[in-house]
Design a protein around this motif. Structure first.
Motif, PDB file in Angstrom:
ATOM      1  N   ARG A  35     -49.903  -1.334  54.091  1.00  0.00           N
ATOM      2  CA  ARG A  35     -51.327  -1.262  54.435  1.00  0.00           C
ATOM      3  C   ARG A  35     -52.091  -0.464  53.372  1.00  0.00           C
ATOM      4  O   ARG A  35     -53.194  -0.832  52.965  1.00  0.00           O
ATOM      5  N   TRP A  39     -55.184  -2.015  51.093  1.00  0.00           N
ATOM      6  CA  TRP A  39     -56.554  -1.506  51.070  1.00  0.00           C
ATOM      7  C   TRP A  39     -56.946  -0.893  49.725  1.00  0.00           C
ATOM      8  O   TRP A  39     -58.134  -0.779  49.418  1.00  0.00           O
ATOM      9  N   GLU A  49     -62.717  -7.124  58.210  1.00  0.00           N
ATOM     10  CA  GLU A  49     -61.311  -7.100  58.598  1.00  0.00           C
ATOM     11  C   GLU A  49     -61.115  -8.060  59.766  1.00  0.00           C
ATOM     12  O   GLU A  49     -61.756  -7.931  60.806  1.00  0.00           O
ATOM     13  N   VAL A  52     -58.313  -6.915  63.783  1.00  0.00           N
ATOM     14  CA  VAL A  52     -58.278  -5.450  63.710  1.00  0.00           C
ATOM     15  C   VAL A  52     -57.214  -4.862  64.619  1.00  0.00           C
ATOM     16  O   VAL A  52     -56.707  -3.759  64.373  1.00  0.00           O
ATOM     17  N   ASN A  57     -55.538  -0.026  60.614  1.00  0.00           N
ATOM     18  CA  ASN A  57     -56.047   0.109  59.246  1.00  0.00           C
ATOM     19  C   ASN A  57     -57.203   1.098  59.119  1.00  0.00           C
ATOM     20  O   ASN A  57     -57.692   1.329  58.014  1.00  0.00           O
ATOM     21  N   TYR A  61     -59.790   2.669  55.546  1.00  0.00           N
ATOM     22  CA  TYR A  61     -61.123   2.139  55.260  1.00  0.00           C
ATOM     23  C   TYR A  61     -61.812   2.961  54.162  1.00  0.00           C
ATOM     24  O   TYR A  61     -61.850   4.198  54.240  1.00  0.00           O
ATOM     25  N   ILE A  67     -68.299  -1.952  57.014  1.00  0.00           N
ATOM     26  CA  ILE A  67     -67.141  -2.709  57.483  1.00  0.00           C
ATOM     27  C   ILE A  67     -67.390  -3.314  58.853  1.00  0.00           C
ATOM     28  O   ILE A  67     -67.850  -2.643  59.777  1.00  0.00           O
ATOM     29  N   ALA A  69     -65.200  -5.487  61.741  1.00  0.00           N
ATOM     30  CA  ALA A  69     -63.823  -5.825  62.109  1.00  0.00           C
ATOM     31  C   ALA A  69     -63.831  -6.643  63.392  1.00  0.00           C
ATOM     32  O   ALA A  69     -64.559  -6.331  64.323  1.00  0.00           O
ATOM     33  N   VAL A 112     -60.218  -9.038  54.656  1.00  0.00           N
ATOM     34  CA  VAL A 112     -58.869  -8.467  54.747  1.00  0.00           C
ATOM     35  C   VAL A 112     -58.239  -8.853  56.080  1.00  0.00           C
ATOM     36  O   VAL A 112     -58.899  -8.839  57.124  1.00  0.00           O
ATOM     37  N   ALA A 113     -56.943  -9.165  56.032  1.00  0.00           N
ATOM     38  CA  ALA A 113     -56.185  -9.395  57.268  1.00  0.00           C
ATOM     39  C   ALA A 113     -54.761  -8.915  57.052  1.00  0.00           C
ATOM     40  O   ALA A 113     -54.171  -9.169  55.997  1.00  0.00           O
ATOM     41  N   SER A 114     -54.209  -8.217  58.026  1.00  0.00           N
ATOM     42  CA  SER A 114     -52.829  -7.757  57.919  1.00  0.00           C
ATOM     43  C   SER A 114     -52.032  -8.210  59.131  1.00  0.00           C
ATOM     44  O   SER A 114     -52.362  -7.877  60.260  1.00  0.00           O
TER      45      SER A 114
END
Length: 205
Positions: A35, A39, A49, A52, A57, A61, A67, A69, A112-114
């Protein structure tokens, strides 16, 4: 095994209160450092994001950015809202499905995506939505666990996938790099430190 969004949503709603505990070990051993690396690649002012979750995360940030999310699970979003209040994080949280984003075209500098696209029922549709809302010249950053390139392990992952999907709503045999390359990005690369089953994917629009 195909699963619709409502079924997956209910599964995540069910496990949301316990999600941090369920992933504590793997988060500490593997995901946390990834992570941070993810970032570190984020740039631009307006960041989205996707997925979320419980807010894992938030600690990464960038302070300079605006941001937004999203998550499609009300249960997960509730956990993120509580984390936002506890940690005093400045972020706009929205209930939304990545397969049908409400945002205008070309809205975000970085998306962003995790560990999200293992759970999206129609991953190509979701990825094309990320491409749509990303600004020209902007980037989409994905941290994903994917199908192993080793045949014996890949065979086992395919065999176990229906059970994992039924229990947790996540697929463990997705080829997300291939899916990203099927979208109209200008360039797609995989971070050189990526392993066999964890990939940090950088796509430029």
């Amino acid at each position: 095994m195909k699963t619709d969004s409502e079924t997956v949503r209910k599964r995540y709603d069910r496990i949301a209160p316990y999600f941090e505990v369920l992933e504590a070990v793997i988060e500490g051993l593997f995901f946390k450092r990834w992570r941070k690396r993810l970032w570190a690649k984020v740039d631009g002012y307006h960041i989205l994001e996707v997925g979320v979750g419980t807010g894992k995360n938030f600690a990464h940030y960038p302070g300079y950015a605006r941001i937004t999310a999203i998550d499609f699970s009300p249960g997960m979003l509730k956990q993120a809202q509580q984390q936002r209040e506890r940690k005093k994080v400045v972020v706009d949280l929205e209930l939304m499905d990545v397969q049908a984003l409400y945002f205008a075209d070309n809205s975000f500098d970085t998306v962003v995506a995790s560990f999200v696209f293992c759970s999206v029922p129609m991953p190509l549709k979701g990825l094309k939505e990320l491409h749509r809302v990303c600004k020209p010249g902007g980037q989409v950053l994905l941290l994903e666990h994917v199908l192993s390139s080793r045949p014996p392990l890949a065979w086992l992952m395919h065999r176990l996938n229906p059970l994992v999907l039924r229990l947790f709503g996540a697929n463990i045999d997705r080829n997300t790099v291939k899916n990203v390359k099927a979208c109209p990005f200008v360039s797609v690369r995989v971070d050189e430190q990526s392993g066999d089953m964890i990939k940090l994917i950088e796509a430029r629009k």
